[in-house]
Design an enzyme around this catalytic site. Structure first.
Site, PDB file in Angstrom:
ATOM      1  N   SER A 111      -0.236  16.164  24.980  1.00 14.81           N
ATOM      2  CA  SER A 111      -1.288  15.957  25.974  1.00 14.81           C
ATOM      3  C   SER A 111      -0.787  15.813  27.417  1.00 14.81           C
ATOM      4  CB  SER A 111      -2.111  14.739  25.532  1.00 14.81           C
ATOM      5  OG  SER A 111      -3.358  14.718  26.178  1.00 14.81           O
ATOM      6  N   ASP A 162      -9.479  20.409  17.819  1.00 14.47           N
ATOM      7  CA  ASP A 162      -9.157  20.115  19.219  1.00 14.47           C
ATOM      8  C   ASP A 162      -9.205  21.381  20.072  1.00 14.47           C
ATOM      9  OD1 ASP A 162      -8.181  19.088  21.600  1.00 14.47           O
ATOM     10  OD2 ASP A 162      -6.088  19.091  20.939  1.00 14.47           O
ATOM     11  N   HIS A 188      -7.494  15.728  18.761  1.00 13.56           N
ATOM     12  CA  HIS A 188      -6.508  15.872  19.831  1.00 13.56           C
ATOM     13  C   HIS A 188      -5.199  15.125  19.529  1.00 13.56           C
ATOM     14  CE1 HIS A 188      -4.962  16.870  23.714  1.00 13.56           C
ATOM     15  NE2 HIS A 188      -5.065  15.649  24.194  1.00 13.56           N
TER      16      HIS A 188
END
EC number: 2.3.1.-
Length: 210
Positions: A111, A162, A188
């Site tokens: 991320s 995701d 995610h």
């Protein structure tokens, strides 16, 4: 008998900023190589501690170090080298690797941490043994020629629930030397949704780098 593991917590100075880290290493013998774990915006090095990733890596014979990124976790006081969502200079992560004396590491980058790992990955002469991006941000900020020039083996990981994972994969698949691990039913932070699958896939990839 399970191999013993040594764990510690400390801070390092990187470009004048104090960064917190957690480390796990094999209790005896030499580590194969180092694994540097980064984290997403809602997470910290504690995520990898609680999930058991640090422990599992050390048991498998790796030196595992998870840092808290600047402005987050227990590195909250540290100033980030770039605004969130912008690419940080590749020299920042290079300085982290130097300060921790990791040697060429494998970098795990979920991320938010893409803003740090991608410039490090694509820097000329990058000292990176392997790259494990988990739906990182900023993949659209690296051009095709830069992706194509990367020789580092990559394991691209994301959850099939995701959308960001799919979007980042469209860019990351330009890495010439990559494998893909798609986790069915995972979101995610797919490593939290499917920890066993995450650890199995990660350890398998690392074994192939030895």
């Amino acid at each position: 008998m399970a191999a013993s593991v040594e764990q510690r917590e400390d801070t390092i100075q990187v470009q004048g900023q104090a960064l917190f880290f957690r480390e796990a290493r094999p209790g005896s013998g030499q580590a194969h190589f180092s694994v540097l774990l980064l984290h997403g915006i809602r997470f910290s090095s504690e995520t990898w501690q609680n999930l058991g990733t640090l422990h599992q890596l050390a048991q498998a014979g790796y030196r595992a170090v998870a840092i808290d990124l600047p402005g987050l976790g227990r590195s909250k006081e540290a100033a980030a080298p770039a605004p969130i969502g912008e690419l940080a200079p590749g020299s920042f992560l290079a300085a982290v690797v130097d300060a921790l004396e990791l040697g060429p590491p494998v970098v795990i980058s979920p991320s938010l941490s893409g803003m740090y790992s991608l410039p490090f990955l694509t820097a000329p002469g990058s000292q990176l043994l392997g790259y494990v991006p988990v739906a990182p941000i900023c993949t659209d900020k690296i051009n095709a020629a830069n992706y194509a020039s990367v020789k580092t083996p990559a394991l691209i990981v994301y959850g099939d629930q995701d959308p960001m994972g799919q979007t980042s994969f469209e860019h990351l698949k330009q890495l010439p030397n990559h494998r893909v691990l798609i986790m069915k039913g995972a979101g995610h932070p797919c490593y939290l949704d499917k920890p066993e699958e995450w650890h199995t896939g990660l350890l398998d990839f690392l074994q192939g780098l030895q």
